[in-house]
Design an enzyme around this catalytic site. Structure first.
Site, mmCIF file in Angstrom:
data_model
loop_
_atom_site.group_PDB
_atom_site.id
_atom_site.type_symbol
_atom_site.label_atom_id
_atom_site.label_comp_id
_atom_site.label_asym_id
_atom_site.label_seq_id
_atom_site.Cartn_x
_atom_site.Cartn_y
_atom_site.Cartn_z
ATOM 1 N N HIS A 106 1.369 2.028 -3.298
ATOM 2 C CA HIS A 106 0.316 2.814 -3.942
ATOM 3 C C HIS A 106 0.717 4.282 -4.037
ATOM 4 C CE1 HIS A 106 -3.065 -0.302 -2.948
ATOM 5 N NE2 HIS A 106 -2.121 -0.766 -3.732
ATOM 6 N N ASP A 152 0.874 -1.175 0.000
ATOM 7 C CA ASP A 152 0.000 0.000 0.000
ATOM 8 C C ASP A 152 0.908 1.220 0.000
ATOM 9 O OD1 ASP A 152 -2.175 1.790 0.334
ATOM 10 O OD2 ASP A 152 -3.320 0.257 1.363
#
Length: 523
Positions: A290, A256
């Site tokens: 991300h 993430d």
């Protein structure tokens, strides 16, 4: 006689240097083992004993260790030496009973974090060893719940969560997450602590967020490696509602966001109202993730006074990302980003977005209204980028007072601004393979000073304006043959000033749209 005294002093000094240090507890000599056999009790007893004596270091020499969650106390150092691998159990029962913690910005009771502390000070984790969260079992349980086709029986953990979290408040958009009733533990979460040092070690396979101090003061995280690839929500470093945070020399590749700054979610975050402030991030490399450095989306307590410098993002989905939405509230302000190199960015190099919840509707300005302002980015290079940048404000609160200086980005798509106020570009080169380098809509009070593209596109403008007002376009010199310098349209477009531009290499200086007022452009 002098020779004898010298020898005696040498022997005494040698003995002193290698004497037993009472402040260090070798876990192998304190009931633990380095053979990979569960020894949670021995480690916790060593921590408690050292704390009772005023503090000390729990030393893990080379070998393999297995433990359940550990509760850290004041004046305790966990030292994982080179060659040591400290693994955490993947048996969910070991993380009971539930404890108070913060999950994605909401206070609740759920599984104990792997390292956990509350109301403590002078905590450190150091060494050159590896700390492994063995997160796969946790990830698989999330996948099992999320991919189920139709209702499935609740586990005992889900039932416990419901029983212990009655009356928890959340917005409607978060219902899908709450309805799972399964909240994984962070690798390291400490609440209301101060003077924290994490240095040198490698964290890998985190069940959830990795380094996640909450409501803490004076945090230093330096020289660590975080490796959580191909895993859900395994952010790297997430300070939340903390102040005086120093992050440096870290290497991060996760499932993430690499580094995310937060301060609580929605009404629960506003209830505590504690901002994250005085944060420095420098000399870090980010690979998989991300986002490289992200602010939000849980920023309801506010985020301010942040510096990000001397970092490399190579392969992250996004580079610098600020995200929020209506309903979150909170002010993000006083942000400086400088000396950044990006490569192979799969989406935006830079994004500031107040539409993270895309279903939100315009509402009166209130404590629920998020604010982005006073954000300044300079000396940034980007190659192999999908999109140079996006700024998306909301009608009731445009993104305000933003500047970009000495920016050089090679991207498929250019820079898009929508609903922004007081934005400046100075010495910005955006080279695209499609579309205008600068596309600006529904914005005002802008300066475009010495902006350029290195490869002008046929019949594509360098700058495209729609419903834009009070804008200065100055000191521009397209060095290469350019078909269109500026394209402008929109009934609300007015006060567009062109000054000190040398457009000898331009075929069409201004391309006027059908809805453009003839007086909108002032040359």
């Amino acid at each position: 006689m002098k020779k004898i005294l010298f020898i005696l002093c040498f022997i005494i000094g040698f003995q002193t240097a290698f004497a037993k240090n009472e402040g260090w507890i070798n876990i192998v000599n304190a009931g633990g083992n380095n053979k990979g056999i569960l020894c949670t009790e021995a480690i916790q007893k060593a921590i408690d004993k050292a704390a009772a004596n005023g503090g000390g270091t729990i030393f893990f020499p080379a070998g393999n260790y297995l433990t359940g969650p550990l509760k850290l106390r004041s004046n305790i150092c966990i030292y994982v030496d080179a060659g040591a691998v400290l693994k955490f159990s993947d048996n969910f029962d070991h993380y009971l009973p539930y404890v108070e913690m913060r999950y994605e910005g909401i206070m609740m009771k759920t599984f104990s974090p792997l390292f956990y502390a509350k109301d403590a000070e002078n905590i450190s984790i150091k060494g050159r060893g590896i700390i492994d969260g063995q997160g796969k079992a946790w990830w698989n349980e999330v996948y099992r719940i999320e991919t189920a086709k139709g209702p499935i029986p609740e586990t005992k953990y889900q039932k416990m969560w419901t029983e212990q979290n009655k009356g928890i408040e959340y917005e409607a958009y978060y219902k899908r997450t709450i309805d799972k009733h399964f909240f994984r533990p962070s690798f390291f979460q400490v609440l209301n602590c101060k003077n924290i040092l994490i240095e040198g070690v490698t964290f890998q396979n985190s069940p959830f967020w990795t380094i996640n101090p909450e409501f803490c003061d004076n945090i230093t995280i330096t020289g660590i490696t975080i490796f959580n690839p191909h895993s859900p929500n395994t952010d790297g470093i997430n300070p939340s509602s903390c102040k005086n945070v120093h992050i440096s020399n870290c290497h991060i590749s996760v499932g993430d966001d690499c580094i995310t700054i937060k301060s609580g979610r929605d009404a629960d975050g506003r209830k505590y109202g504690i901002a994250t402030e005085n944060v420095t991030i420098t000399n870090c490399t980010m690979l998989s993730g991300h986002g490289g450095v992200v602010i939000g989306s849980e920023m309801s307590g506010g985020i301010k006074k942040i510096t990000i410098s001397n970092c490399v993002f190579d392969g992250t989905d996004r580079g610098i990302r600020l995200k929020s939405a209506r309903g979150r509230g909170g002010v993000v302000e006083d942000i400086r980003v400088d000396n950044i190199v990006m490569n192979n960015i799969k989406e935006n190099a830079i994004i500031m977005d107040l539409f993270y919840d895309k279903s939100s509707k315009e509402e009166p300005v209130s404590e629920r209204t998020p604010v982005f302002r006073n954000i300044h980015i300079s000396n940034l290079t980007g190659t192999k980028v999908k999109k140079a940048g996006t700024i998306n404000g909301i009608t009731e609160m445009p993104i305000q007072n933003i500047s970009f200086s000495n920016i050089n980005i090679q991207s498929e798509d250019g820079f898009t601004l929508n609903t922004a106020d007081n934005v400046e570009f100075h010495d910005a080169k955006i080279t695209t393979s499609m579309g205008a380098a600068f596309k600006i809509e529904s914005s005002s009070n802008l300066i475009l000073d010495n902006v350029a593209t290195m490869k002008p596109l046929k019949n594509v403008p360098l700058i495209k304006l729609t419903d834009v007002s009070n804008t200065m376009i100055t000191n521009n010199f397209p060095m290469f043959a350019t078909d269109v310098f500026l394209e402008a349209d929109g009934a609300k477009t007015k006060g567009i000033y062109l000054k000190n531009n040398v457009l000898n290499n331009v075929s069409t200086a201004v391309k006027a749209g059908a809805n453009l007022d003839k007086k909108a452009i002032v040359e």
